[in-house]
Structure formats: structure tokens, C-alpha cells
Design a protein around this motif. Sequence first.
Motif, PDB file in Angstrom:
ATOM      1  N   MET A  83      -9.270 -30.100 -78.105  1.00  0.00           N
ATOM      2  CA  MET A  83      -8.521 -29.194 -77.451  1.00  0.00           C
ATOM      3  C   MET A  83      -7.086 -29.335 -77.416  1.00  0.00           C
ATOM      4  O   MET A  83      -6.758 -30.608 -78.287  1.00  0.00           O
ATOM      5  CB  MET A  83      -8.892 -29.190 -75.702  1.00  0.00           C
ATOM      6  N   LYS A  84      -6.225 -28.522 -77.373  1.00  0.00           N
ATOM      7  CA  LYS A  84      -4.952 -28.856 -77.271  1.00  0.00           C
ATOM      8  C   LYS A  84      -4.332 -29.574 -75.846  1.00  0.00           C
ATOM      9  O   LYS A  84      -4.629 -29.070 -74.800  1.00  0.00           O
ATOM     10  CB  LYS A  84      -3.911 -27.439 -77.309  1.00  0.00           C
ATOM     11  N   ASN A  85      -4.031 -30.852 -76.034  1.00  0.00           N
ATOM     12  CA  ASN A  85      -3.688 -31.634 -74.913  1.00  0.00           C
ATOM     13  C   ASN A  85      -2.244 -31.722 -74.728  1.00  0.00           C
ATOM     14  O   ASN A  85      -1.213 -31.907 -75.479  1.00  0.00           O
ATOM     15  CB  ASN A  85      -4.057 -33.131 -75.167  1.00  0.00           C
ATOM     16  N   TYR A  86      -1.740 -31.265 -73.451  1.00  0.00           N
ATOM     17  CA  TYR A  86      -0.454 -31.068 -73.008  1.00  0.00           C
ATOM     18  C   TYR A  86      -0.165 -32.360 -72.039  1.00  0.00           C
ATOM     19  O   TYR A  86      -0.735 -32.550 -70.831  1.00  0.00           O
ATOM     20  CB  TYR A  86      -0.097 -29.875 -72.246  1.00  0.00           C
ATOM     21  N   ILE A  87       0.539 -33.292 -72.636  1.00  0.00           N
ATOM     22  CA  ILE A  87       0.818 -34.616 -71.880  1.00  0.00           C
ATOM     23  C   ILE A  87       2.117 -34.415 -71.127  1.00  0.00           C
ATOM     24  O   ILE A  87       3.101 -34.285 -71.908  1.00  0.00           O
ATOM     25  CB  ILE A  87       0.920 -35.857 -72.814  1.00  0.00           C
ATOM     26  N   LEU A  88       2.144 -34.457 -70.071  1.00  0.00           N
ATOM     27  CA  LEU A  88       3.328 -33.865 -68.962  1.00  0.00           C
ATOM     28  C   LEU A  88       3.666 -35.110 -67.899  1.00  0.00           C
ATOM     29  O   LEU A  88       2.804 -35.453 -67.188  1.00  0.00           O
ATOM     30  CB  LEU A  88       3.212 -32.828 -68.213  1.00  0.00           C
ATOM     31  N   VAL A  89       4.761 -35.897 -68.124  1.00  0.00           N
ATOM     32  CA  VAL A  89       5.000 -36.874 -67.272  1.00  0.00           C
ATOM     33  C   VAL A  89       6.405 -36.565 -66.711  1.00  0.00           C
ATOM     34  O   VAL A  89       7.504 -36.450 -67.352  1.00  0.00           O
ATOM     35  CB  VAL A  89       5.278 -38.265 -68.082  1.00  0.00           C
ATOM     36  N   ASP A  90       6.394 -36.723 -65.370  1.00  0.00           N
ATOM     37  CA  ASP A  90       7.390 -36.691 -64.468  1.00  0.00           C
ATOM     38  C   ASP A  90       8.354 -37.880 -64.113  1.00  0.00           C
ATOM     39  O   ASP A  90       7.536 -38.844 -63.475  1.00  0.00           O
ATOM     40  CB  ASP A  90       7.134 -35.820 -63.366  1.00  0.00           C
ATOM     41  N   GLU A  91       9.519 -37.989 -64.472  1.00  0.00           N
ATOM     42  CA  GLU A  91      10.273 -39.189 -64.167  1.00  0.00           C
ATOM     43  C   GLU A  91       9.617 -40.531 -65.084  1.00  0.00           C
ATOM     44  O   GLU A  91       9.353 -41.586 -64.517  1.00  0.00           O
ATOM     45  CB  GLU A  91      10.424 -39.637 -62.680  1.00  0.00           C
ATOM     46  N   ILE A  92       9.302 -40.269 -66.351  1.00  0.00           N
ATOM     47  CA  ILE A  92       8.801 -41.228 -67.258  1.00  0.00           C
ATOM     48  C   ILE A  92       9.758 -42.439 -67.381  1.00  0.00           C
ATOM     49  O   ILE A  92       8.994 -43.442 -67.670  1.00  0.00           O
ATOM     50  CB  ILE A  92       8.811 -40.598 -68.700  1.00  0.00           C
ATOM     51  N   GLN A  93      10.923 -42.519 -67.144  1.00  0.00           N
ATOM     52  CA  GLN A  93      11.744 -43.596 -67.064  1.00  0.00           C
ATOM     53  C   GLN A  93      11.107 -44.637 -65.990  1.00  0.00           C
ATOM     54  O   GLN A  93      11.505 -45.777 -66.216  1.00  0.00           O
ATOM     55  CB  GLN A  93      13.128 -43.344 -66.789  1.00  0.00           C
ATOM     56  N   ASP A  94      10.422 -44.308 -65.031  1.00  0.00           N
ATOM     57  CA  ASP A  94       9.781 -45.352 -64.248  1.00  0.00           C
ATOM     58  C   ASP A  94       8.694 -46.136 -64.703  1.00  0.00           C
ATOM     59  O   ASP A  94       8.120 -47.050 -64.163  1.00  0.00           O
ATOM     60  CB  ASP A  94       9.270 -44.560 -62.854  1.00  0.00           C
ATOM     61  N   ILE A  95       8.224 -46.010 -65.987  1.00  0.00           N
ATOM     62  CA  ILE A  95       7.311 -46.470 -66.646  1.00  0.00           C
ATOM     63  C   ILE A  95       7.838 -47.501 -67.464  1.00  0.00           C
ATOM     64  O   ILE A  95       8.529 -47.232 -68.524  1.00  0.00           O
ATOM     65  CB  ILE A  95       6.106 -45.623 -67.205  1.00  0.00           C
ATOM     66  N   VAL A  96       7.310 -48.706 -67.422  1.00  0.00           N
ATOM     67  CA  VAL A  96       8.017 -49.874 -68.357  1.00  0.00           C
ATOM     68  C   VAL A  96       7.639 -49.568 -69.855  1.00  0.00           C
ATOM     69  O   VAL A  96       6.369 -49.393 -70.092  1.00  0.00           O
ATOM     70  CB  VAL A  96       7.719 -51.193 -67.815  1.00  0.00           C
ATOM     71  N   GLU A  97       8.609 -49.677 -70.652  1.00  0.00           N
ATOM     72  CA  GLU A  97       8.196 -49.317 -72.154  1.00  0.00           C
ATOM     73  C   GLU A  97       7.597 -47.952 -72.414  1.00  0.00           C
ATOM     74  O   GLU A  97       6.858 -47.860 -73.415  1.00  0.00           O
ATOM     75  CB  GLU A  97       7.636 -50.427 -72.600  1.00  0.00           C
ATOM     76  N   PHE A  98       7.856 -47.077 -71.748  1.00  0.00           N
ATOM     77  CA  PHE A  98       7.395 -45.744 -72.052  1.00  0.00           C
ATOM     78  C   PHE A  98       7.237 -45.263 -73.261  1.00  0.00           C
ATOM     79  O   PHE A  98       6.278 -44.508 -73.791  1.00  0.00           O
ATOM     80  CB  PHE A  98       7.710 -44.782 -70.986  1.00  0.00           C
ATOM     81  N   GLU A  99       8.367 -45.611 -74.061  1.00  0.00           N
ATOM     82  CA  GLU A  99       8.963 -44.948 -75.357  1.00  0.00           C
ATOM     83  C   GLU A  99       7.519 -45.559 -76.353  1.00  0.00           C
ATOM     84  O   GLU A  99       7.436 -44.832 -77.383  1.00  0.00           O
ATOM     85  CB  GLU A  99      10.070 -45.422 -75.750  1.00  0.00           C
ATOM     86  N   LYS A 100       7.018 -46.766 -76.089  1.00  0.00           N
ATOM     87  CA  LYS A 100       5.829 -46.971 -76.977  1.00  0.00           C
ATOM     88  C   LYS A 100       4.467 -46.372 -76.804  1.00  0.00           C
ATOM     89  O   LYS A 100       3.959 -45.844 -77.787  1.00  0.00           O
ATOM     90  CB  LYS A 100       5.562 -48.303 -76.791  1.00  0.00           C
ATOM     91  N   SER A 101       4.389 -45.708 -75.816  1.00  0.00           N
ATOM     92  CA  SER A 101       3.244 -44.760 -75.474  1.00  0.00           C
ATOM     93  C   SER A 101       3.668 -43.556 -76.191  1.00  0.00           C
ATOM     94  O   SER A 101       2.771 -42.779 -76.724  1.00  0.00           O
ATOM     95  CB  SER A 101       2.957 -44.505 -73.874  1.00  0.00           C
ATOM     96  N   VAL A 102       4.628 -42.833 -75.727  1.00  0.00           N
ATOM     97  CA  VAL A 102       5.257 -41.649 -76.363  1.00  0.00           C
ATOM     98  C   VAL A 102       5.118 -41.671 -77.956  1.00  0.00           C
ATOM     99  O   VAL A 102       4.658 -40.738 -78.493  1.00  0.00           O
ATOM    100  CB  VAL A 102       6.543 -41.377 -75.902  1.00  0.00           C
TER     101      VAL A 102
END
Length: 402
Positions: A83-102
Motif C-alpha cells: 500500500m501507499k504508507n503515509y508516515i505522519l509524526v506530530d512534534e517529531i523533535q521530541d524523538i531522540v535522533e528522529f532524523e535517522k529514522s526519517v
Amino acid sequence: MNAILRQSYLDKIEHHLGKDTIIILTGQRRIGKSYILRLFRNKVSKEAGANVIFIDKEKHEFDDIKTYRDLNAYIDERRNKAMKNYILVDEIQDIVEFEKSVRSYYEEPDVEIVVTGSNSKMLSRDLSTLIGGRYKEIYIQALSYEEFMLFHQLSDSDDTLAKYIQFGGLPGLVKMGLDEQDAREYQMDVYHTVLLKDVIMRNRIRNVPFLENLVRFLADNSGKIISANSIAKYMKSQGDRITSTVIINYTKFLCESYLIHKVNRYDIRGKKLFESNDKFYLEDNGLRNTLAGGSREGDVEKVIENIIYNHLIRLGYEVTVGQLQAGEIDFVCKKPEGQRVYVQASYIISDEATREREFGNLRAIKDNYPKYVISMTPLVGRQDSDGITHIHLRRFLTEGLG
């Protein structure tokens, strides 16, 4: 109440889908980023073949997602590659090292990523390091005057404009109505949330009383050219001995939270930016009024200038403060394609001296770019005088510069 679309932002999100681009909704907390993300979620959820993975870091049910590894695990458990997966995260800066996941998901053919964030430095630094320019920031502002009318079910009138000048455009005000006491309590709650989460905690600030004094000083002096040295001198007169370096750092932190915006000065003749003595405006004029205190009668020109600045940004201009030998131009406004306009903000032009001050500075600019005066002068719709266009504030907020 039915959901009210902020269609221009939804259109911007749609425009950048399908381009291997991470879409980031940026802006101050409580300004409407979460609302727009939910509107987008509701829209794509109706699409055939869509799988929406929605994470709201301000809700307790997502407290367990603390690091990028937690985020990866949550997404992998729910992702459907068919399927087409829409990953939607609100206030992503509260997740440590979020950029690695993105980074690990954004180029996958079955994935679209839309996130929100409330700290400009953190977002630009962390994402640009890992993915270069492969992200698009969509800056979410407080409600425009037209959105304010829509949210509060008001028609365009002098009374409605007065309410907008007084209460501003925090979307959450729609839940409690335009009662002054309720509005001020809500605005202060928003202010303390932004200050605590995005300034004090993120930057480990210890001198919180001074920080709050600084915010109130900037709110009360919005639209005035000020420097770190002038703030330090004022604070010293109030019993606070703070260095200019600390003031520069604290104002930078406030700007990174989107609570306050710094506007540089621009030498119109020399065509260069000055490195000190800036203007500051608040994201929301209603919050500015609450922080500054007092009545609007004594500082209505400051509020109007704050509103005009924010609407010029909304119209897509890059804004600086103009400097001439003869005086100041409130706003020099540019667009990437080379357009430039000059704008003076005024309350009411009631006599010849005021007219000469506002129009005279514009006449002193010896080029052919459009020049405008925006005011609340009664009976002014749109008038031209010596190549300068005079527009009523209500018309500017509904029709732009035309």
C-alpha cells in the motif's frame, strides 16, 4: 463543529507529495500544525490503497516512542509495502535522533513522510546533515484575518478587524469564544508551553526570570529598532546585569521557537544588510498584546505593524527593514523572482505632518518599485498619490497588495 480547512497549507502539502521529499510543517506550538496534519490524515485515509501511520508525540499513548529505534519499530509493525504508507509524526523533535529514522524511510517507493516540528534550528541542522536539501519546510502561521473570520463565523467589518487586532489568530481561541479574560488565560498557557518546552528545556536555560523579562520587553517594543546593547542597558536600569552575548543567545532561542521573529535592517541605497539593530515581531499579535499588557489605544501602531509584517510573510515576501539617510522604511519586501515593494505601516493619517512622514520617506526612494502605505484611516479604500498607493488595513488583509 465541522473541521475548517486551511486549504492553502493542504495544497502546499499535496504539491510536494511524490517527489522523494520529507515534508515538514514548522511553526510555533498551538499555531495549527497538528490540526493541519490531522486534516491531511483524514483526507488521505479515504484514498484507496492508503495506509496511514499517525503518531502524536503530545499524546500519552505515544510516550513509549522516545528514540529513533522506537519509531522504527512502531512504523515497521504497521507498514504495508503493498500500500501507499503515509508516515505522519506530530512534534517529531521530541524523538531522540528522529532524523535517522526519517532518513531510512523517505526514499522508499511506498512511503510519504509528513511531520511537524517546533524548533527551526533543530530541524534544519539535523535534517540537512543527513539528507541535504531533500526536505521541504511549510511554515504554518497564526490565523490570517480571513481565517479568523471563518473560524469565528464573523463577517468583514470594522468591528471584526478590531477583534482581530485585539485577540489575534491562535486557532484554539475558537473553542472558548472571544472573551478577553478567557483569551488571555489561554494565550498565557500557550506562551508558557512554548517557553518551557521549546526554549527553557531545549536550551537548558537557568535564568528564567530574565528570559521572561526579555520576552515582555520585545513584545512591548515590537516594531522598534533595538540592539543587544540597548536591551542590556535597559535591563541594567531595571536591576538585571546581563551581557549582550547572553541577550543575543536568548533572542536566538526565542526565534528558533517561532515565538518571536527577528527582522534585519537593509540599506536601500547601499543594498546591503546591517549586522545589528534589528526589529522584532511576535508570531501572534494577540499573544503580543497579552505579554505587553495595557490597552491597545496606546500601542495600536505597534500591533498594526506586527499584523502587517506577518501578512507580508504570508503573501510570500522576504521582509527586511529599510534604512535611508532621511529615515526608515518599515518594510522592504522581496520575492525570489525579483519582485520588490516598499511598505509603510501607519494607524491613522489625520494631518499633513503624518502624511509627509509616511509618504515622504517613500518618495525619497529613487527607484520604480511599487510603494505602499497601509493604515486604518477612515474612508480609505485604495488611493494613489504621486506613485504611492494608500490601502486600508482591512483591504490589505483580504486582497493583499493587488
